[in-house]
Design an enzyme around this catalytic site. Sequence first.
Site, mmCIF file in Angstrom:
data_model
loop_
_atom_site.group_PDB
_atom_site.id
_atom_site.type_symbol
_atom_site.label_atom_id
_atom_site.label_comp_id
_atom_site.label_asym_id
_atom_site.label_seq_id
_atom_site.Cartn_x
_atom_site.Cartn_y
_atom_site.Cartn_z
ATOM 1 N N ILE A 12 1.090 -0.938 -0.019
ATOM 2 C CA ILE A 12 0.178 -0.329 -0.320
ATOM 3 C C ILE A 12 0.954 1.345 0.197
ATOM 4 C CG2 ILE A 12 -2.050 1.245 1.285
ATOM 5 C CD1 ILE A 12 -2.740 -1.330 2.660
ATOM 6 N N ASN A 35 9.205 -6.167 4.851
ATOM 7 C CA ASN A 35 8.614 -7.831 5.080
ATOM 8 C C ASN A 35 8.600 -6.628 2.847
ATOM 9 O OD1 ASN A 35 6.618 -8.818 4.187
ATOM 10 N ND2 ASN A 35 5.033 -7.623 4.744
ATOM 11 N N SER A 125 -7.010 0.327 9.910
ATOM 12 C CA SER A 125 -7.651 -0.882 9.698
ATOM 13 C C SER A 125 -9.099 -1.378 10.062
ATOM 14 C CB SER A 125 -6.795 -2.468 9.970
ATOM 15 O OG SER A 125 -7.944 -3.326 9.409
ATOM 16 N N TYR A 150 -2.749 -8.229 16.354
ATOM 17 C CA TYR A 150 -3.135 -6.783 15.062
ATOM 18 C C TYR A 150 -3.136 -6.382 14.960
ATOM 19 C CZ TYR A 150 -3.491 -5.010 10.197
ATOM 20 O OH TYR A 150 -3.862 -4.433 9.544
ATOM 21 N N LYS A 154 -4.012 -1.794 15.880
ATOM 22 C CA LYS A 154 -5.020 -1.097 15.338
ATOM 23 C C LYS A 154 -5.298 -0.198 16.403
ATOM 24 C CE LYS A 154 -2.820 -1.434 11.662
ATOM 25 N NZ LYS A 154 -1.072 -0.424 10.950
ATOM 26 N N ASN A 180 -10.397 -4.733 2.479
ATOM 27 C CA ASN A 180 -9.067 -5.662 1.743
ATOM 28 C C ASN A 180 -8.699 -5.007 0.282
ATOM 29 O OD1 ASN A 180 -10.780 -6.629 3.696
ATOM 30 N ND2 ASN A 180 -9.539 -8.593 2.821
ATOM 31 N N ARG A 296 -11.656 -20.858 8.772
ATOM 32 C CA ARG A 296 -10.819 -20.238 9.288
ATOM 33 C C ARG A 296 -10.710 -19.735 10.616
ATOM 34 N NH1 ARG A 296 -6.787 -16.026 6.136
ATOM 35 N NH2 ARG A 296 -8.645 -14.451 6.136
#
Length: 338
Positions: A12, A35, A125, A150, A154, A180, A296
């Site tokens: 991004i 990364n 997010s 995670y 945020k 997303n 998941r």
Amino acid sequence: MKILVTGGLGFIGSHTVVELQNKGFEVIIIDNLSNSSIDVLDAIAKITGKKPEFEKLDLREKEAVSAFFKKHTDIAGVIHFAASIFVNESVENPLLYYENNINTLIYLLKEVSARKEMSMIFSSSCTVYGQADELPITEEAPVKKAEAPYGNTKQIGEEIIEDTCKVYPNLKAISLRYFNPIGAHETANIGETPQGKPHHLVPYITQTAIGIREQLLVFGGDYDTADGTCVRDYIHVVDLGKAHATALERLLNNKNKSNYEVFNIGTGKGSTVLEVISSFEKVSGQKLNYKIVDRRPGDVTAIYADTKKANNELGWQAKSTLDEAMDSAWKWEKKVRS
Ligand code: WQD
């Protein structure tokens, strides 16, 4: 005006740097390359004709952060992407996430709040919402207990920035809660480059289609949705990059209504996993090898944005369709593998 983009070589971040340069901003990127790849600098220059300034720097090193700001006194704004971003990794290694996402933010805030005037955009997010009670989701929806460290980083990050802005009127900030991000720049010079097996759906689809992955596993087919698969708000990463540039201009031009604001950045449209797969099959002209398996852990059933505030207040609107985003992702995959 010089703008600092932390994590600016990432997916991004790099698309945002392109949009900043397109608007005439001078950009300096810091990135620790954990990364991302240094090759993205030349890729950005190929698109815009301007190679951004770059310094390799790990924001966990407090002294290095302080030295950086002593050296660069002409920074008018900061867009802060640098963070660890994988939900499942954060569950296995929470302290890595709290150190890399929270400590670094505090070191950055100590520097920017000391400046006469500073505008800051924070990469937040939609995970801060968890499973919303009502959809589409607005910025006023309650922030729920995060499913994973995670998302918690945020939530905490937003609170730290809000509290800091309360005592430093010279600091103005906007948190962008994105949904997303998918796709790639139309030139296929930059795009999503997952390291190892992709966590996210769209790179897994394109890697399956190109033959790197055997088969896409669809996590869950028994959700309470149109076709049993999860619903998400898939936004083209170029639209997302433009949103960051627009939000920064809002602050630099003093159009903000308070010195801390929050905006949802999505398309306002939800798509199921199977709809994403059929979009890919349409734009690529090839069948995808996939199988529906168990859910998941940690996935919410459905989430998509109410974008009225960003559309009306920020003056930003997502422009690309799901098909266009999937087409750009596929072009990028083929370019990377060529
Ligand atoms: C999307 C859907 C999966 C992979 C993540 C981050 C979030 C935000 C956006 C940064 C889900 C399904 C996926 C696969 C699948 N990032 N899926 N097979 O989890 O919605 O959000 O990216 O802000 O913080 O968590 O994205 O792409 O992983 O999953 O079926 O191999 O695709 O179950 O329904 P997610 P995702």
